[in-house]
Design an enzyme around this catalytic site. Structure first.
Site, PDB file in Angstrom:
ATOM      1  N   ARG A 109      -3.661  -4.662   7.602  1.00  0.00           N
ATOM      2  CA  ARG A 109      -4.686  -3.671   7.962  1.00  0.00           C
ATOM      3  C   ARG A 109      -5.874  -4.341   8.649  1.00  0.00           C
ATOM      4  NH1 ARG A 109      -7.006  -1.093   3.207  1.00  0.00           N
ATOM      5  NH2 ARG A 109      -6.003  -2.608   1.862  1.00  0.00           N
TER       6      ARG A 109
ATOM      7  N   ASP B  83      -6.396   1.944   7.972  1.00  0.00           N
ATOM      8  CA  ASP B  83      -5.080   2.578   8.081  1.00  0.00           C
ATOM      9  C   ASP B  83      -5.268   4.088   7.991  1.00  0.00           C
ATOM     10  OD1 ASP B  83      -5.562   3.118   5.400  1.00  0.00           O
ATOM     11  OD2 ASP B  83      -3.916   1.890   4.627  1.00  0.00           O
TER      12      ASP B  83
ATOM     13  N   ASP C   1       0.837  -1.199   0.000  1.00  0.00           N
ATOM     14  CA  ASP C   1       0.000   0.000   0.000  1.00  0.00           C
ATOM     15  C   ASP C   1       0.875   1.254   0.000  1.00  0.00           C
ATOM     16  OD1 ASP C   1      -2.365  -1.459   0.039  1.00  0.00           O
ATOM     17  OD2 ASP C   1      -2.470  -1.487   2.228  1.00  0.00           O
TER      18      ASP C   1
ATOM     19  N   TYR D 253       6.678  -8.673   8.386  1.00  0.00           N
ATOM     20  CA  TYR D 253       6.399  -7.239   8.503  1.00  0.00           C
ATOM     21  C   TYR D 253       6.712  -6.747   9.910  1.00  0.00           C
ATOM     22  CZ  TYR D 253       3.389  -7.905   4.354  1.00  0.00           C
ATOM     23  OH  TYR D 253       2.896  -8.217   3.111  1.00  0.00           O
TER      24      TYR D 253
END
Length: 219
Positions: A177, A85, A43, A71
């Site tokens: 997310r 987000d 993203d 991540y």
């Protein structure tokens, strides 16, 4: 035929606010060939490792996309956003003053192992031939089916309320997310993803990646 047309795998550190396709377009211009693709979208508000395949290696994209991801980032507790987000404004504010550090630390156990996850309505998944984010932006109700994913590791790091740091190792198809939103829901206070960096895809690591500028200067 140059080496890029023959096929190369480029590891790129995607900058903040760039789309994954922005990176592809920049590299196409930089190396002078059109056959360039990425192996897994990040993203715009995420940074970190993006695998770029050129030339004949674009055939390997699905193979790389299927690999395990790692991540690191942070959730912000006490509010939610429509996109899960900071692409949209926080709302639904709730108090977090009664939350204990132990409760926050232990919530990761609910999301470790094989779980069912509903992807965000603001995502690029196709529903009836259209990207669901296009439907969501028009105010249409989007209902997506839960998908089976694997959260191999979920570490809760430093807690600086309202911010909670994390590290996650997961299967392909995982939406961090959605995990942020579900984490906040489990705590009863809401949460959204406030920062995200992809640090690994399979055996490929962020520490071995080039910046856009470094790649441009090497050609």
């Amino acid at each position: 035929m140059n080496t890029y047309e023959q096929g190369q795998v480029l590891l790129i550190n995607k900058p903040l606010h760039w789309t994954s396709f922005d990176v592809v377009r920049k590299i196409r211009n930089s190396i002078g060939i059109k056959k360039v693709g990425h192996a897994g979208t990040l993203d715009p508000l995420a940074t970190g490792l993006l695998i770029i395949c050129t030339g004949k290696f674009t055939k390997k994209i699905n193979e790389y996309m299927a690999r395990e991801k790692e991540y690191s980032g942070s959730f912000t507790l006490g509010a939610t956003t429509p996109t899960y987000d900071l692409e949209s404004e926080p709302g639904n504010f709730k108090s977090i003053e009664n939350l204990s550090y132990e409760e926050i630390k232990n919530t990761n156990q609910k999301f470790t192992g094989e779980i069912l996850q509903i992807p965000p309505a603001h995502s690029a998944i196709k529903l009836e031939g259209k990207r669901v984010y296009q439907l969501a932006r028009k105010g249409a109700e989007v209902k997506l089916e839960p998908r089976k994913i694997l959260i191999k590791e979920f570490e809760v790091g430093e807690i600086r309320l309202p911010t909670v740091d994390f590290r996650i190792v997961c299967s392909t198809g995982t939406y961090i997310r959605s995990l942020a939103n579900d984490f906040g829901e489990a705590l009863g206070c809401g949460a959204y993803l406030s920062s995200l960096c992809r640090t690994r895809i399979g055996e490929f690591k962020l520490e071995d990646a080039l910046s856009i500028e470094e790649l441009a200067n090497s050609n």
